[in-house]
Design a protein around this motif. Structure first.
Motif, short mmCIF file in Angstrom:
data_model
loop_
_atom_site.label_atom_id
_atom_site.label_comp_id
_atom_site.label_asym_id
_atom_site.label_seq_id
_atom_site.Cartn_x
_atom_site.Cartn_y
_atom_site.Cartn_z
N LYS A 238 20.41 17.34 25.60
CA LYS A 238 21.25 18.57 24.71
C LYS A 238 22.89 18.34 26.09
N ARG A 239 22.37 18.98 26.76
CA ARG A 239 23.14 19.56 28.15
C ARG A 239 23.66 18.10 29.16
N ILE A 240 22.82 17.79 28.48
CA ILE A 240 24.07 15.47 29.26
C ILE A 240 25.05 15.95 28.32
N THR A 241 24.64 15.26 27.35
CA THR A 241 25.67 15.14 26.38
C THR A 241 26.59 15.92 26.33
N GLU A 242 26.41 17.54 26.93
CA GLU A 242 27.72 18.34 26.52
C GLU A 242 28.45 18.65 27.71
N LEU A 251 29.57 8.59 27.44
CA LEU A 251 28.13 8.58 27.63
C LEU A 251 27.28 7.61 26.70
N THR A 252 26.62 6.79 26.85
CA THR A 252 25.67 6.21 25.91
C THR A 252 23.82 6.16 25.78
N VAL A 253 23.37 6.73 25.46
CA VAL A 253 21.96 7.21 25.07
C VAL A 253 20.93 6.11 24.16
N VAL A 254 20.21 5.11 25.35
CA VAL A 254 19.46 4.13 24.87
C VAL A 254 17.71 5.29 24.68
N THR A 255 17.10 4.48 23.66
CA THR A 255 15.95 4.57 24.28
C THR A 255 14.85 3.26 24.70
N ALA A 256 14.56 2.96 25.62
CA ALA A 256 13.86 1.13 26.07
C ALA A 256 12.75 0.85 25.73
N PRO A 257 12.80 -0.34 24.97
CA PRO A 257 11.53 -0.49 24.56
C PRO A 257 10.77 -0.61 24.67
N VAL A 258 9.35 0.03 24.31
CA VAL A 258 8.02 0.26 24.62
C VAL A 258 7.08 -0.88 24.03
N TYR A 259 6.16 -1.01 24.98
CA TYR A 259 5.46 -2.21 24.99
C TYR A 259 4.02 -2.01 23.97
N ASP A 283 23.21 10.70 18.69
CA ASP A 283 23.05 9.61 18.57
C ASP A 283 22.82 8.88 20.12
N TYR A 284 21.48 8.11 19.44
CA TYR A 284 21.35 6.72 20.54
C TYR A 284 21.22 5.36 19.41
N TRP A 285 20.57 4.79 20.74
CA TRP A 285 20.33 2.84 20.72
C TRP A 285 18.94 3.40 20.84
N TYR A 332 20.94 2.04 15.96
CA TYR A 332 21.65 3.12 15.84
C TYR A 332 21.15 4.02 15.47
N VAL A 333 20.73 5.36 16.03
CA VAL A 333 19.98 5.80 15.37
C VAL A 333 20.78 7.61 15.11
N THR A 334 20.85 7.67 14.33
CA THR A 334 21.88 9.11 14.11
C THR A 334 20.96 10.01 13.31
N LYS A 335 21.83 11.42 13.43
CA LYS A 335 20.82 12.71 12.46
C LYS A 335 20.68 12.17 11.28
#
Lengths: 608, 524
Positions: A238-242, A251-259, A283-285, A332-335
């Motif tokens: 949150k602080r990063i987005t602010e 800012l582009t937030v992503v969540t990496a593929p997990v095995y 929001d993030y990918w 693309y995930v949003t609230k």
């Protein structure tokens, strides 16, 4: 000596040792914290401590960059070049192995405040819910003091009085340094990414062999993890987005593929909590779980996805229709949609790889001559029998471009594809092969040896050899669209019977050859071959047949460097090529077809 | 604050510096301040125990002092007055012993005692556990302070009247971690007199500290890895590897404890304060009782002065002694009571080490052997005479040293094994040829115990160095190796600075896997 003198000697000795130690650590600078101004070997320093060394490096080089990719080690495969190609930014990958979200937050602040970063890509990995504000080792994991605000005096003191074994190890590594990465220099200093040159060209088409080489996927280590730090992590995000919003940073937030098996370490509710909590703050990918997570060949090891996967992710983010992306990869995930979306984690254990791949028989031929008596040569009749039989059985020959489009763009191939190849570039390919192919509507590839183009004697020796096609014949065949002319090296397929033992009969390193000279020779040969063939046909030269099928890491990486993205070996078997994994076109297996009857050929093609 | 830490060295440096910068009469204040900083570094709660000991023994000393003065004024014929005075003194001592040993018992033995009772009488393992954390050095400062109270009781010297000065004695930081157990009359004058900076003391102190760090960091901390690794998985170990691990434990224990004492004595020397020696090359002891006069000397003399004499000079014991002389003829009658007292002392020494049956048995093991050799001395002498063995002959001396070392070695199985039964099992394994499995000493098993081959070589070389130096000192007693060095030329002296510093730095402080393991004796 008197007691006073002794004391003086003691104090001076202590000072002497301290000074020498400091000087040694300053010069070798194994963690790069002093800027490594003597060795300038940042890939080594990053390996020791990416947090501190990258900052020390960027303090000297940040003018070259304006955008940063930040996160733990799985961030590496969000490639800087890939992102640059979409946004035009000059990216640096700030991955720090084991980074927690506090590390990321402090780093982002520093990148924005000190370097004036314009774009930030933030990777939030599932591990970020497991630990926070964690420094398991004060040398390898410590942050740069100007980033985390710790006491710079103690920080520099610690590295000045470092165990000299670290410096000695660096000197020793420097002596043993090779062109390709080793365990001590796993980074690429220019991009900040892991140096995956070797892993990105290793042949992956054979699943069994891949699992044998990387047994971790078969015997995935068992563990259970809890996620006690989700709140702290999300506060940081949150602080990063602010911070980015306030500073006008994109800012582009992503969540990496997990095995897949790694995800199973966690309680499902924790996982859902983690990804839905993230949606609460930004929001993030989301790339965390998809069919990609279920395919070992999309991963280097149990936690790190491949660079090719990173390219697919970027293609999804930037809606690049020119690149294949699996249907379920990237959302693309949003609230608003988060609670619905996290249901993808409900059935992890029953998901399986939905990799799209195709079996590809690659046929290897050499010369076609009248009255051939077996071996590598075949008669026009036998060749025609092969072609006619393939035609009857409904096989369709494919071009190299079609293969490339299949793996990169996901363009479908015709039913029952085969790739027909001729090695060496003999005249018989022109005299007999070309018309027969035309007759059946097939096309093929000739891998020509540069040194023998148009020759019927061995170099300047006058010794008789089979006649080879010349530039005119190449151009004619190429222009017809039936034959692609590609490389079989310029002169790395010398004949032992003329040159003697120890000649360059394959692309192997010669006895006693220095690595440096060898790499240079390979590059020069390939480049020469490519230039020559480009000149002859005007076509794109991007495929290589390894003489006698020999290749090694240096050959694989060098050929990639020289633009050869597709290669064939002489290993017997059918290839498997995979959508999204360009490197399934590396060192493809082939069926040595010259000696086979048409029946036997079909049988081999139908084998696994 | 661990002895092996940068912060401790910095702390000592600052303390020594300030100590010599202030006027002599305030030096003790610096010591007190240093003690407080040192003790409170680990947190304030542990200080409470130290405070209780200081206050209670200080008060007891004052009261006893008053009673001693009163006693002088009591007329010789006032028997009730004298009796009352004696009774009062006894109550004061009793109260102070109760408070201090009670406290020691609570933190050290209570859980064990409750458990043992619950097991024995209630046949249950379900009992409340207090889990009090043992504060650093509690047995050392309690023993030291109780010695002071008994000395006051015995009117050996006047009690200290300044509580802050007294606190310097109870809390003296160099000996806080692992002793030695000092005496008030030896230390107090040194604390309160002015010390001028003395280069000789400083050199000797620094040398002694370096020697201590060498023993502790180069040898003890490495040997500890083997020992811990062995005892984390001893179920399937062969006898040879077991013996190897126990030998490593002997090395570890000696180098850790005596190394720590060297640091303590060295730092004191830098402050101009002479502490009692706690070790005198125990490896050269020719009998178990001599071993105990060379190992942890201050505990032994404390036991002698405050337990042994208290027992043997007590009225019931004197009576018993007299009747024994009458009833039992010959030598045995003369020494039977002494033997009993000796046995009790060793039993107590055993228990002092910790709350566990194996320590009680360790006391029995030492007590029994020493008592038996006391009782059987006559028999030994006659056998020796018959065999023509002279006490001062070299082979006999060597044999005695080996015999003693062997007894001590067996004793170490008992103190290190996690349970007494395990100790017996391991001893059995070592002496059963069927389970000895000597080949494991060279087939690589030893290299799987946490240390690399080079670490084992470092241990071996270092132990040889320790033995050579101790052999030199044993031969030239009382000349120390330091004195030997002093007579060498400047270059050799400088080498003797440079090499130890480098060795301590690179093989000690900077050892890659180096983790400052706590001093083994700290918890005792």
């Amino acid at each position: 000596m008197s007691a006073k003198k002794w004391l003086a000697a003691f104090v001076l000795t202590v000072i002497l040792i301290a000074v020498l130690l400091m000087a040694f650590n300053l010069i070798t600078d194994p963690f790069g914290v002093f800027g490594d101004r003597i060795f300038r070997w940042y890939s080594y320093d990053f390996t020791n401590n990416p947090r501190a060394a990258k900052i020390a490096y960027l303090d000297q080089n940040h003018e070259k960059y304006d955008s940063y990719i930040v996160g733990c080690s799985s961030t590496s495969s969000f490639g800087t070049d890939t992102f640059a190609s979409y946004t035009g930014g000059k990216y640096y990958n700030m991955i720090m192995y084991g980074a927690d979200m506090l590390d990321c937050e402090q780093t982002v602040s520093y990148l924005i405040d000190r370097y004036g970063a314009k774009r930030i890509v933030l990777n939030v990995y599932i591990d970020n819910g497991v630990y926070y504000d964690d420094e398991p080792n004060e040398y390898t994991h410590s942050m740069h003091p100007s980033v985390d605000g710790s006491n710079p005096f103690m920080y520099y003191l610690r590295f000045l009085f470092l165990n000299p074994e670290y410096g000695i190890a660096k000197i020793r590594a420097k002596i043993n340094d090779t062109w390709l990465p080793q365990t001590f220099d796993v980074f690429d200093e220019e991009t900040g990414e892991y140096d995956k040159r070797k892993r990105d060209v290793e042949p992956v088409s054979d699943t069994d062999r891949y699992l044998e080489a990387y047994p971790v996927f078969r015997n995935y280590p068992k563990a259970r993890y809890t996620m006690p730090k989700i709140r702290e992590c999300m506060e940081s995000v949150k602080r990063i987005t602010e911070k980015c919003r306030d500073s006008g940073v994109e800012l582009t937030v992503v969540t990496a593929p997990v095995y897949k098996d790694y995800l199973l370490y966690f309680d499902k509710n924790d996982v859902k909590d983690f990804y839905s909590s993230l949606a609460e703050v930004t929001d993030y990918w989301d790339f965390s779980f998809s069919s990609v997570s279920c395919e070992p060949r999309f991963f280097y090891d149990e936690t790190h996805f491949r660079n090719d996967v990173g390219k697919m992710a970027a293609a999804r983010i930037f809606s690049d229709s020119e690149r294949y992306v699996p249907q379920d990869f990237g959302f693309y995930v949003t609230k608003e949609n988060a609670s619905e979306h996290v249901r993808i984690f409900d059935d992890i254990e029953n998901s399986s790889s939905a990799t799209e791949s195709v079996k590809l028989p690659v046929l290897m031929y050499h010369n076609i001559i009248e009255g051939a008596d077996g071996g590598m040569n075949m008669t026009p009749e036998l060749f025609e029998a092969h072609m006619s039989r393939l035609h009857e059985e409904g096989y369709n020959s494919v071009t190299l471009e079609e293969l490339e489009n299949y793996v990169v763009k996901g363009t479908e191939l015709p039913e029952k594809p085969v790739l027909i190849t001729f090695d060496d570039g003999y005249i018989g390919n022109y005299t007999y092969g070309y018309p027969i192919l035309e007759k059946y509507g097939f096309n093929a590839v000739i891998y020509s040896i540069g040194a023998y183009v148009g020759a019927d004697t061995y170099k300047d020796t006058g010794e008789k050899i089979y006649d080879h096609i010349d530039e005119n014949e190449m151009l004619e065949m190429y222009s017809s669209g039936i034959m692609s002319i590609q490389s079989h090296t310029f002169d790395m397929h010398q004949a032992v019977r003329f040159e003697g033992e120890g000649c360059r009969s394959t692309m192997a390193m010669l006895d006693g050859e220095k690595e440096e000279d060898y790499i240079k020779a390979v590059h020069e040969d390939l480049s020469k071959s490519r230039e020559m063939l480009e000149k002859a046909t005007g076509g794109r030269i991007f495929s290589l047949s390894f003489p006698e099928g020999y290749y090694n890491d240096i050959v694989l990486v060098s050929s990639e460097d020289e633009g050869f993205t597709v290669s064939v070996s002489t290993e017997w078997g059918n290839a498997e090529i995979i959508k999204g994994l360009g490197q399934s076109l590396k060192a493809m297996k082939r069926i040595g077809a010259s000696e086979l009857s048409a029946d036997a050929l079909i049988e081999h093609i139908k084998n696994k | 604050m661990y002895f092996v830490s940068g912060i401790f060295i910095l702390f000592v440096l600052i303390t020594v510096l300030v100590y010599y910068l202030v006027p002599g009469k305030y030096q003790w204040v610096i010591l007190l301040a240093g003690n407080i900083v040192f003790y409170l570094w680990g947190g304030p709660w542990a200080g409470i125990y130290l405070l209780v000991t200081t206050v209670s023994t200080f008060t007891a000393g004052l009261l006893l002092d008053k009673l001693n003065i009163k006693k002088k004024d009591i007329p010789k014929d006032d028997i009730t007055g004298a009796k009352k005075n004696r009774r009062l003194k006894k109550s004061v001592v009793a109260a102070s012993l109760l408070i201090n040993f009670g406290m020691l018992f609570a933190v050290k033995y209570l859980d064990f005692t409750i458990g043992a009772f619950a097991n024995a009488f209630l046949h249950t393992d379900d009992y409340p556990v207090l889990g009090l954390v043992m504060p650093v050095g509690i047995s050392f400062y309690i023993f030291q302070s109780v010695g002071y109270v008994i000395d006051c009781y015995r009117n050996k010297y006047r009690a200290e009247r300044n509580p802050l000065k007294f606190a310097v004695f109870t809390s003296y930081f160099p000996q806080m971690v692992q002793g030695p157990i000092s005496r008030y009359d030896k230390l107090a004058p040194q604390f309160f007199e002015a010390h001028r900076f003395d280069a000789e003391n400083m050199r000797d102190g620094i040398q002694r500290v370096m020697w201590g760090y060498f023993k502790k960091m180069i040898i003890a901390d490495r040997a500890a890895v083997i020992v811990n690794s062995f005892f984390s998985d001893y179920e399937n170990a062969g006898g040879a590897v077991t013996a190897f691990a126990i030998i490593m434990y002997c090395i570890n224990l000696y180098c850790d404890f005596s190394g720590g004492i060297d640091i303590t004595i060295g730092i004191s020397k830098m402050l101009g304060i002479e502490l009692a020696e706690n070790f005198k090359r125990p490896i050269f002891a020719r009998s178990l009782s001599e071993y105990w006069r060379r190992w942890h000397i201050t505990l032994g003399t404390w036991m002698r002065d405050y337990v042994f004499y208290s027992i043997t000079l007590s009225k019931p014991f004197m009576k018993m002694s007299q009747s024994a002389r009458k009833k039992i003829k010959g030598r045995a009658g003369k020494i039977i009571t002494t033997s009993i007292a000796t046995f009790i002392v060793y039993l107590l020494i055993g228990i002092w080490h910790g709350a566990n049956f194996r320590y009680i048995f360790y006391g029995v093991w030492n007590g029994a052997i020493i008592t038996a050799s006391l009782l059987l001395e006559g028999v030994y002498d006659s056998v020796k005479k018959k065999l023509g063995i002279k006490d001062d002959s070299k082979p006999w001396a060597v044999f005695s040293v080996i015999r003693t070392a062997f007894i001590v070695f067996i004793g170490r199985y008992i103190t290190r094994a996690p349970r007494l039964t395990v100790a017996f099992m391991l001893i059995g394994r070592t002496f059963n040829p069927g389970s000895f499995r000597a080949a494991e000493l060279w087939d690589g098993t030893v290299l799987n115990m946490g240390l690399k081959a080079e670490d084992l070589i470092i241990i071996a070389v270092s132990v040889v160095i320790v033995l050579i130096i101790e052999w030199y000192e044993e031969k030239h007693d009382p000349e120390s190796f330091g004195m030997f060095l002093k007579k060498r030329n400047g270059f050799i002296q400088w080498i003797a600075i440079l090499i130890p510093l480098l060795v301590i730095l690179f093989f000690g402080i900077m050892r890659d896997s180096y983790i400052a393991s706590e001093f083994i004796y700290k918890q005792f």
